[in-house]
Design a protein around this motif. Structure first.
Motif, short mmCIF file in Angstrom:
data_model
loop_
_atom_site.label_atom_id
_atom_site.label_comp_id
_atom_site.label_asym_id
_atom_site.label_seq_id
_atom_site.Cartn_x
_atom_site.Cartn_y
_atom_site.Cartn_z
N GLN A 47 -64.97 83.55 32.08
CA GLN A 47 -64.14 84.44 30.85
C GLN A 47 -63.30 85.51 31.65
O GLN A 47 -61.99 85.80 31.62
N PHE A 48 -64.52 86.04 31.96
CA PHE A 48 -63.88 87.55 32.63
C PHE A 48 -62.68 87.32 33.55
O PHE A 48 -61.75 87.93 33.76
N ALA A 49 -63.19 86.48 34.92
CA ALA A 49 -62.56 85.56 35.45
C ALA A 49 -61.04 85.50 35.39
O ALA A 49 -60.06 85.39 36.40
N GLU A 50 -61.23 84.34 34.67
CA GLU A 50 -59.73 83.94 33.54
C GLU A 50 -58.59 85.58 33.78
O GLU A 50 -57.78 85.16 33.69
N ARG A 51 -59.15 86.44 32.52
CA ARG A 51 -59.02 87.36 31.87
C ARG A 51 -58.31 88.00 33.46
O ARG A 51 -56.77 88.52 32.27
N TYR A 52 -58.78 88.38 34.58
CA TYR A 52 -58.32 89.28 34.82
C TYR A 52 -57.81 88.19 36.53
O TYR A 52 -57.65 89.10 37.99
N ARG A 53 -57.70 86.68 36.64
CA ARG A 53 -57.08 86.49 37.77
C ARG A 53 -58.54 86.80 38.85
O ARG A 53 -57.47 86.85 40.03
N VAL A 54 -59.57 86.70 38.95
CA VAL A 54 -60.53 87.38 40.16
C VAL A 54 -60.68 85.72 40.69
O VAL A 54 -60.91 84.11 39.96
N GLU A 55 -60.95 85.66 41.94
CA GLU A 55 -60.64 84.36 42.38
C GLU A 55 -62.10 83.81 42.67
O GLU A 55 -62.44 82.68 42.39
N ARG A 56 -63.28 84.94 42.69
CA ARG A 56 -64.55 84.30 42.99
C ARG A 56 -65.80 84.67 41.69
O ARG A 56 -65.45 85.40 41.38
N VAL A 57 -66.55 83.68 41.08
CA VAL A 57 -67.32 83.73 40.19
C VAL A 57 -68.62 83.93 40.42
O VAL A 57 -68.56 82.19 40.86
N VAL A 58 -69.25 83.96 40.81
CA VAL A 58 -70.99 84.12 40.86
C VAL A 58 -72.44 84.35 39.69
O VAL A 58 -71.87 85.26 39.04
N GLY A 59 -73.29 83.91 39.75
CA GLY A 59 -74.72 84.30 38.41
C GLY A 59 -76.05 85.04 39.66
O GLY A 59 -76.54 85.31 38.65
N ASP A 60 -74.99 85.48 40.35
CA ASP A 60 -76.89 86.08 40.85
C ASP A 60 -76.20 87.49 41.99
O ASP A 60 -75.29 87.08 42.85
N LEU A 61 -76.44 88.68 42.25
CA LEU A 61 -75.94 89.79 42.88
C LEU A 61 -76.06 89.09 44.48
O LEU A 61 -75.61 89.66 45.35
N GLY A 62 -77.34 88.67 44.56
CA GLY A 62 -77.44 88.68 46.07
C GLY A 62 -76.27 87.54 46.76
O GLY A 62 -75.84 86.97 47.97
N GLU A 63 -75.59 86.33 46.07
CA GLU A 63 -74.40 85.78 46.56
C GLU A 63 -73.00 86.88 46.92
O GLU A 63 -72.65 86.77 47.82
N VAL A 64 -72.99 87.69 45.35
CA VAL A 64 -72.20 88.77 45.93
C VAL A 64 -72.51 89.69 47.25
O VAL A 64 -71.57 89.97 48.06
N LEU A 65 -73.43 90.11 47.54
CA LEU A 65 -73.91 90.68 49.02
C LEU A 65 -73.77 89.95 49.56
O LEU A 65 -73.58 90.61 50.73
N SER A 66 -73.76 88.89 49.93
CA SER A 66 -74.05 87.65 51.08
C SER A 66 -72.17 88.10 51.50
O SER A 66 -72.16 87.30 52.86
N MET A 67 -71.36 88.08 50.48
CA MET A 67 -69.43 87.68 51.15
C MET A 67 -69.38 88.69 51.86
O MET A 67 -69.45 90.26 51.82
N PRO A 68 -69.16 88.60 53.21
CA PRO A 68 -68.60 89.76 53.97
C PRO A 68 -67.20 90.14 53.81
O PRO A 68 -67.09 91.68 54.26
N ASP A 69 -66.56 90.00 53.09
CA ASP A 69 -65.45 90.39 52.67
C ASP A 69 -65.40 91.58 51.41
O ASP A 69 -64.56 91.87 50.97
N VAL A 70 -66.46 92.14 50.74
CA VAL A 70 -66.66 93.02 49.49
C VAL A 70 -67.24 94.32 50.30
O VAL A 70 -67.76 94.15 50.97
N ASP A 71 -65.92 95.56 49.70
CA ASP A 71 -66.44 96.31 50.29
C ASP A 71 -67.24 97.07 48.78
O ASP A 71 -67.76 98.31 49.82
N VAL A 72 -67.03 96.79 47.86
CA VAL A 72 -67.46 97.52 46.93
C VAL A 72 -67.84 97.03 45.53
O VAL A 72 -67.05 95.76 45.41
N VAL A 73 -68.99 97.64 45.44
CA VAL A 73 -69.64 97.13 44.09
C VAL A 73 -69.83 97.65 43.06
O VAL A 73 -70.41 98.17 43.37
N VAL A 74 -69.46 97.19 41.77
CA VAL A 74 -68.84 97.94 40.47
C VAL A 74 -70.38 97.33 39.57
O VAL A 74 -69.76 96.29 39.33
#
Length: 370
Positions: A47-74
């Protein structure tokens, strides 16, 4: 790393994350792109992704940290999750922005400082109450010396949190929220005080729970002696019929006052402030000094503008780990003073009994949520 447009991942998709987008990133599309969002409640993340047109949706921080093109984690998760997430991000070379309260103890702050020193990435705590033209002008006058000696300040945080607020499972519990009004609501205004006239030299405090049947405090009063011998009083409650914040700063040459009600209770940096010179002859000089501050943006927008500029230039962040440590140190001192019914001296070091935390409950350690 290209600092022209930074790719952002938001961890925890509750209403605080909405603030970061609506009042921050949405205004800075040439500097930030919200690329991913993460929440253990995957439907909420969708739902958050739909509100703000966010491309990727995941359920675990580890998945985010494996993304090489993510510069900043909030990090916008429940407070007990902050420390482990900040450290994980630093170890993967991701810059981190973390909501308040930053972590659960002075020991954890110091551990994060040590981790940042070893990492290629950097950490910025969130204290958006600092940013706005009104407070910028007041601080400029104080720092110029024109205000003279600080005498005494009074800071009031009167918020309202009813039973429905605590229907969210992690709120109101030491193991997950870490504390109550001193840690979750008043921490912002207390940071403003420290930013203007800190650091603290000694503190006394009484806290109690009177508004809701919760574990953590929802009413508190405290007295501070600051490093220069001046004084400050703090009051905080979650039982106010109307949400109000008040600051009154009395200096040798001028008194500054700010009151905000309802939505404005969260915007103390905005104009107007009431400025009362001790003698009329000082009015023109104070006005001239305030005029030296160029108008700018406020709240999350300004903090993120300065964050982006600092990453590009290597300058300090607008809120630093030292600021986070001062905030957690004040909370530690206030809890220790209330528990012991004694005045607590600052600074608080590793030999203090509350250095490792102000409560003994085990911390909640799920990977993501809000």
């Amino acid at each position: 790393m290209d600092t022209e447009v930074l790719n952002v991942a938001i961890i925890g998709c509750g209403w605080v994350a909405d603030w970061h987008v609506q009042d921050g990133f949405a205004h800075l599309p040439k500097r930030f792109n919200v690329l991913a969002c993460c929440d253990r409640d995957i439907e909420r993340a969708k739902q958050f992704a739909e509100r703000y047109r966010v491309e990727r949706v995941v359920g675990d921080l580890g998945e985010v940290l494996s993304m090489p093109d993510v510069d900043v984690v909030v990090i916008c998760t429940p407070p007990a999750l902050h420390y482990s997430m900040v450290v994980a991000c630093l170890r993967k070379g991701k810059h981190v922005v973390c909501e308040k309260p930053f972590v659960a103890s002075l020991a954890q702050v110091d551990a994060v400082i040590a981790e940042e020193a070893k990492s290629t990435a950097r950490v910025m705590p969130i204290f958006q109450y600092r940013f706005g033209d009104g407070l910028a002008k007041v601080r400029h006058v104080i720092r110029s010396g024109l205000a003279g000696k600080h005498y005494v300040s009074s800071i009031d945080t009167a918020k309202r949190r009813d039973a429905n607020y605590y229907q969210v499972e992690w709120r109101g519990k030491f193991a997950t929220e870490l504390g109550g009004v001193l840690l979750t609501q008043a921490i912002h205004i207390h940071d403003v005080l420290l930013w203007l006239v800190g650091p603290v030299q000694a503190a006394a405090c009484f806290k109690t729970t009177r508004v809701n049947p919760i574990e953590v405090e929802d009413c508190a009063v405290a007295s501070l002696q600051l490093h220069d011998g001046s004084l400050a009083s703090l009051s905080a409650t979650l039982g106010s019929a109307r949400q109000t914040t008040r600051l009154r700063l009395c200096f040798e040459n001028v008194t500054f006052e700010k009151t905000g009600h309802d939505e404005n209770s969260s915007r103390p940096a905005d104009e107007p402030w009431t400025v009362i010179p001790r003698v009329p002859e000082l009015a023109a000089a104070i006005e001239q000094k305030m005029a030296e501050v160029a108008p700018g943006s406020a709240w999350f927008v300004r903090q993120y503008e300065l964050f982006h500029e600092a990453l590009a230039s290597g300058a300090p962040f607008p809120v630093t780990l030292a600021d986070a440590r001062a905030s957690i140190e004040l909370v530690t001192g206030l809890f220790a003073a209330s528990e012991s019914c004694c005045v607590v001296e600052f600074p608080i070091g590793a030999d203090h009994p509350k250095y490792n935390g102000w409560f003994d409950a085990p911390l909640y350690t799920n990977d993501a949520g809000a």
